[in-house]
Design a protein around this motif. Structure first.
Motif, PDB file in Angstrom:
ATOM      1  N   TYR A 439       0.828  -1.205   0.000  1.00 23.42           N
ATOM      2  CA  TYR A 439       0.000   0.000   0.000  1.00 23.42           C
ATOM      3  C   TYR A 439       0.866   1.260   0.000  1.00 23.42           C
ATOM      4  CZ  TYR A 439      -2.718   3.823   1.938  1.00 23.42           C
ATOM      5  OH  TYR A 439      -3.292   5.064   2.157  1.00 23.42           O
ATOM      6  N   PHE A 440       1.853   1.302   0.889  1.00 19.60           N
ATOM      7  CA  PHE A 440       2.707   2.485   0.943  1.00 19.60           C
ATOM      8  C   PHE A 440       3.538   2.620  -0.332  1.00 19.60           C
ATOM      9  CE2 PHE A 440       1.691   2.314   5.444  1.00 19.60           C
ATOM     10  CZ  PHE A 440       1.554   3.667   5.742  1.00 19.60           C
ATOM     11  N   TYR A 441       3.942   1.490  -0.895  1.00 20.57           N
ATOM     12  CA  TYR A 441       4.718   1.546  -2.136  1.00 20.57           C
ATOM     13  C   TYR A 441       3.891   2.162  -3.258  1.00 20.57           C
ATOM     14  CZ  TYR A 441       7.317   0.065  -6.263  1.00 20.57           C
ATOM     15  OH  TYR A 441       7.993   0.048  -7.453  1.00 20.57           O
ATOM     16  N   TYR A 442       2.649   1.745  -3.371  1.00 22.39           N
ATOM     17  CA  TYR A 442       1.791   2.213  -4.472  1.00 22.39           C
ATOM     18  C   TYR A 442       1.152   3.575  -4.198  1.00 22.39           C
ATOM     19  CZ  TYR A 442       1.842  -2.045  -7.333  1.00 22.39           C
ATOM     20  OH  TYR A 442       2.208  -3.073  -8.161  1.00 22.39           O
ATOM     21  N   GLU A 443       0.698   3.797  -2.970  1.00 24.89           N
ATOM     22  CA  GLU A 443      -0.165   4.946  -2.690  1.00 24.89           C
ATOM     23  C   GLU A 443       0.539   6.106  -1.985  1.00 24.89           C
ATOM     24  OE1 GLU A 443      -3.091   4.967  -3.935  1.00 24.89           O
ATOM     25  OE2 GLU A 443      -3.120   2.847  -4.543  1.00 24.89           O
ATOM     26  N   LYS A 444       1.689   5.877  -1.390  1.00 28.10           N
ATOM     27  CA  LYS A 444       2.375   6.918  -0.614  1.00 28.10           C
ATOM     28  C   LYS A 444       3.826   7.022  -1.065  1.00 28.10           C
ATOM     29  CE  LYS A 444      -1.083   7.501   2.436  1.00 28.10           C
ATOM     30  NZ  LYS A 444      -1.743   8.764   2.780  1.00 28.10           N
ATOM     31  N   LYS A 445       4.007   7.412  -2.326  1.00 32.30           N
ATOM     32  CA  LYS A 445       5.337   7.400  -2.929  1.00 32.30           C
ATOM     33  C   LYS A 445       6.320   8.288  -2.169  1.00 32.30           C
ATOM     34  CE  LYS A 445       5.051   4.676  -6.574  1.00 32.30           C
ATOM     35  NZ  LYS A 445       5.875   3.458  -6.692  1.00 32.30           N
ATOM     36  N   HIS A 446       5.874   9.448  -1.708  1.00 35.02           N
ATOM     37  CA  HIS A 446       6.788  10.346  -0.995  1.00 35.02           C
ATOM     38  C   HIS A 446       7.252   9.726   0.316  1.00 35.02           C
ATOM     39  CE1 HIS A 446       2.852  11.147   0.737  1.00 35.02           C
ATOM     40  NE2 HIS A 446       3.427  11.765   1.750  1.00 35.02           N
ATOM     41  N   ILE A 447       6.331   9.022   1.004  1.00 33.08           N
ATOM     42  CA  ILE A 447       6.702   8.344   2.243  1.00 33.08           C
ATOM     43  C   ILE A 447       7.677   7.209   1.942  1.00 33.08           C
ATOM     44  CG2 ILE A 447       5.821   6.844   4.076  1.00 33.08           C
ATOM     45  CD1 ILE A 447       3.339   8.579   4.183  1.00 33.08           C
ATOM     46  N   TRP A 448       7.390   6.481   0.868  1.00 30.61           N
ATOM     47  CA  TRP A 448       8.258   5.365   0.508  1.00 30.61           C
ATOM     48  C   TRP A 448       9.689   5.841   0.206  1.00 30.61           C
ATOM     49  CZ3 TRP A 448       7.285   0.306   1.038  1.00 30.61           C
ATOM     50  CH2 TRP A 448       8.228  -0.583   0.507  1.00 30.61           C
ATOM     51  N   ARG A 449       9.796   6.936  -0.530  1.00 26.15           N
ATOM     52  CA  ARG A 449      11.129   7.461  -0.856  1.00 26.15           C
ATOM     53  C   ARG A 449      11.887   7.871   0.403  1.00 26.15           C
ATOM     54  NH1 ARG A 449       8.313   9.594  -5.424  1.00 26.15           N
ATOM     55  NH2 ARG A 449       7.872  11.528  -4.290  1.00 26.15           N
ATOM     56  N   ASN A 450      11.173   8.451   1.365  1.00 29.79           N
ATOM     57  CA  ASN A 450      11.824   8.826   2.619  1.00 29.79           C
ATOM     58  C   ASN A 450      12.261   7.607   3.410  1.00 29.79           C
ATOM     59  OD1 ASN A 450      11.617  11.587   2.206  1.00 29.79           O
ATOM     60  ND2 ASN A 450       9.613  11.737   3.218  1.00 29.79           N
ATOM     61  N   LEU A 451      11.419   6.560   3.384  1.00 33.17           N
ATOM     62  CA  LEU A 451      11.794   5.311   4.051  1.00 33.17           C
ATOM     63  C   LEU A 451      13.093   4.765   3.469  1.00 33.17           C
ATOM     64  CD1 LEU A 451       8.595   3.084   4.575  1.00 33.17           C
ATOM     65  CD2 LEU A 451      10.332   3.634   6.286  1.00 33.17           C
ATOM     66  N   VAL A 452      13.163   4.725   2.158  1.00 32.54           N
ATOM     67  CA  VAL A 452      14.355   4.210   1.486  1.00 32.54           C
ATOM     68  C   VAL A 452      15.579   5.041   1.849  1.00 32.54           C
ATOM     69  CG1 VAL A 452      15.450   3.836  -0.755  1.00 32.54           C
ATOM     70  CG2 VAL A 452      13.055   3.192  -0.420  1.00 32.54           C
ATOM     71  N   ARG A 453      15.450   6.357   1.723  1.00 35.38           N
ATOM     72  CA  ARG A 453      16.594   7.235   1.998  1.00 35.38           C
ATOM     73  C   ARG A 453      17.033   7.135   3.456  1.00 35.38           C
ATOM     74  NH1 ARG A 453      14.458  11.607   0.450  1.00 35.38           N
ATOM     75  NH2 ARG A 453      15.347  11.825  -1.633  1.00 35.38           N
ATOM     76  N   ASN A 454      16.081   7.139   4.373  1.00 36.91           N
ATOM     77  CA  ASN A 454      16.430   7.071   5.798  1.00 36.91           C
ATOM     78  C   ASN A 454      17.095   5.744   6.145  1.00 36.91           C
ATOM     79  OD1 ASN A 454      15.350   9.609   6.143  1.00 36.91           O
ATOM     80  ND2 ASN A 454      13.379   8.880   6.934  1.00 36.91           N
ATOM     81  N   GLY A 455      16.602   4.659   5.567  1.00 40.87           N
ATOM     82  CA  GLY A 455      17.219   3.357   5.816  1.00 40.87           C
ATOM     83  C   GLY A 455      18.654   3.314   5.328  1.00 40.87           C
ATOM     84  N   MET A 456      18.904   3.886   4.162  1.00 38.54           N
ATOM     85  CA  MET A 456      20.263   3.900   3.626  1.00 38.54           C
ATOM     86  C   MET A 456      21.196   4.757   4.470  1.00 38.54           C
ATOM     87  SD  MET A 456      19.617   4.047  -0.494  1.00 38.54           S
ATOM     88  CE  MET A 456      21.351   3.778  -0.843  1.00 38.54           C
ATOM     89  N   ASN A 457      20.646   5.764   5.153  1.00 36.73           N
ATOM     90  CA  ASN A 457      21.475   6.660   5.966  1.00 36.73           C
ATOM     91  C   ASN A 457      21.687   6.161   7.394  1.00 36.73           C
ATOM     92  OD1 ASN A 457      22.062   8.619   4.019  1.00 36.73           O
ATOM     93  ND2 ASN A 457      20.109   9.676   4.361  1.00 36.73           N
ATOM     94  N   GLU A 458      21.026   5.080   7.788  1.00 35.39           N
ATOM     95  CA  GLU A 458      21.255   4.527   9.125  1.00 35.39           C
ATOM     96  C   GLU A 458      22.689   4.026   9.268  1.00 35.39           C
ATOM     97  OE1 GLU A 458      18.651   1.539  10.566  1.00 35.39           O
ATOM     98  OE2 GLU A 458      16.831   2.689  10.215  1.00 35.39           O
TER      99      GLU A 458
END
Length: 476
Positions: A439-458
């Motif tokens: 759902y977040f992948y399809y419907e909340k693209k901006h949230i998904w991009r932040n999830l990806v970026r934040n995970g990579m920066n951990e």
């Protein structure tokens, strides 16, 4: 402080599981904070000729195995700034596979004694601590305290024993005490090595080591309970004061999407838009429809019950009705291998299954997948979820062991969390959690991009864990 890290496998020489990564990355991190950490392991026949040709022979000596004397060669190699020692005996270690032989008790009983004998031949390096890992090294603390207690070079050495997976304990016939280990029958009692009707190498490591650690704080608590304790929970509760839970890290030099030669296009958190090129390349080489919009779920795992494949078996057909792609890399139980073969034929283009271990392809899956699935029954630490974060693949995990400690369920209200999790070991909770991620992948693209970026920066590198181990060592 001098630390000799004893392990049955170590990357990049020989690897069957996560222990190999730890045996390389932790000593490397310890050396960066001023600890002279070195590694000792068997010289397996499968080690590449490149490494073997660069090894230096230090010494030859004999190792008692019961009433027999066995040859031991000690080899040395420095790699990536780490000194490595290799125990050389072709009879025990020049075989097709690393583990799984009828004489495992003898092979690793020999290795444990050889590690201790080799200390006499290490020149000016004398360890203050021998850091042992899993049952294959569990006899080192026992033999040290019994046979080497009056040795001037050994009598000040302390031991740490790390449990990477309590399920695998190395239990053998009690006759090995005298026949292989040169120990008397007094060790066959409940307060020593006796485990049911046999002798447990894992129990030896737990009882006779000065300190014990395991690879996450949650797993340290879990193994003190009957469900996770594998019949050693009472012993671990008794030694809880000496039991530390220290989560594993990831070697950021090895696992780095900005420099990884295994992947199609390099990227980082500032250029994570390049990640999609790896997805398109992965879809192409796996003969799946090339479509960047479809979420690609990756699994890199042993195909066994522990990893949650019984849950997956109940929901796989339902999951494949969704607009997703699933790629599975690994080997394991025949029932799960056959299951994936069947569904790969039934749903071509939606499920790709590679029933082997391929490190290069594993890296491509981390880089090319949007989500990474680990619904484990138990997971002492897990490294897959940490690599996935590093490569921008959002973990979907069950809350157990190291997965609980490292992955926190995304909360849409406060925007906190780095993945999607479920608590109960239930197939429908798993399916719901995957679909929540969809759902977040399809419907909340901006949230998904932040999830990806934040995970990579951990920061899930070994730096913090190395300091915790240094703290543990300071108590010895």
């Amino acid at each position: 402080m001098n630390v000799l890290f004893a392990a049955s496998e170590c990357f990049p020489f020989i690897k069957t599981g996560g222990l190999a990564d730890v045996a390389f990355a932790l000593p490397k991190a310890l050396r960066k904070i001023g600890i002279d950490a070195r590694v000792i392991l068997p010289k397996y026949g499968a080690i590449s000729s490149y490494f073997k040709s660069n090894m230096k022979h230090i010494a030859s000596f004999e190792v008692p195995v019961g009433w027999r004397q066995r040859y031991c060669g000690l080899e040395y190699l420095e790699h990536d700034g780490i000194p490595f020692y290799f125990i050389d005996n072709e009879f025990y270690f020049c075989r097709d596979d690393t583990y799984g032989y009828y004489d495992e008790a003898e092979r690793f009983g020999y290795f444990s004694r050889a590690v201790l004998e080799s200390i006499n031949y290490l020149g000016s390096f004398t360890p203050n601590i021998i850091h042992c890992n899993d049952w294959q090294t569990g006899m080192i603390p026992v033999i040290l305290k019994d046979i080497f207690r009056f040795s001037e070079r050994h009598n000040n050495i302390k031991t740490v024993f790390t449990i990477h997976n309590l399920k695998y304990q190395g239990v053998f016939d009690k006759n090995i005490l005298g026949e292989l280990l040169c120990l008397n029958d007094g060790y066959f009692n409940e307060n020593a090595l006796k485990f049911r009707d046999g002798v447990s190498y894992m129990k030896g490591g737990i009882i006779f080591s000065d300190k014990i650690s395991t690879v996450s704080n949650s797993y340290a608590q879990e193994i003190q309970s009957p469900f996770f304790g594998e019949n050693l929970d009472g012993l671990l509760r008794n030694r809880s004061y000496d039991l530390w839970g220290i989560v594993n890290g990831v070697d950021y030099d090895v696992y780095n999407p900005a420099t990884d030669n295994n992947i199609e296009t390099n990227y980082d958190s500032e250029r994570f838009y390049n990640k999609v090129q790896n997805k398109l390349h992965l879809q192409k080489i796996l003969n799946m429809p090339v479509n960047q919009e479809i979420p690609l779920i990756g699994i890199v795992s042993r195909l066994v019950d522990q990893k949650g494949f019984d849950l997956i078996s109940h929901i796989l057909e339902d999951l494949l009705q969704d607009n997703i792609q699933l790629v599975v890399l690994g080997t394991g139980s025949e029932i799960y291998e056959n299951m994936f073969r069947y569904f790969a034929q039934k749903y071509p283009g939606k499920l790709s299954v590679i029933l082997q271990f391929d490190n290069s392809l594993a890296q491509k899956i981390y880089a090319g997948s949007d989500m990474f699935l680990m619904p484990s029954l138990f997971e002492p630490c897990g490294i897959g979820q940490l690599i996935a974060l590093r490569y921008g693949s959002i973990p979907i995990v069950r809350e157990t062991g190291g997965l609980r400690d490292t992955i926190h369920s995304f909360n849409d209200t406060n925007q906190q969390g780095n993945g999607f999790t479920f608590e109960n070991y239930n197939c429908y909770d798993l399916l719901y959690t995957i679909r929540r991620a969809e759902y977040f992948y399809y419907e909340k693209k901006h949230i998904w991009r932040n999830l990806v970026r934040n995970g990579m920066n951990e920061d899930n590198s070994w730096t913090k864990s190395a300091h915790k181990y240094a703290e543990l060592y300071s108590y010895l």
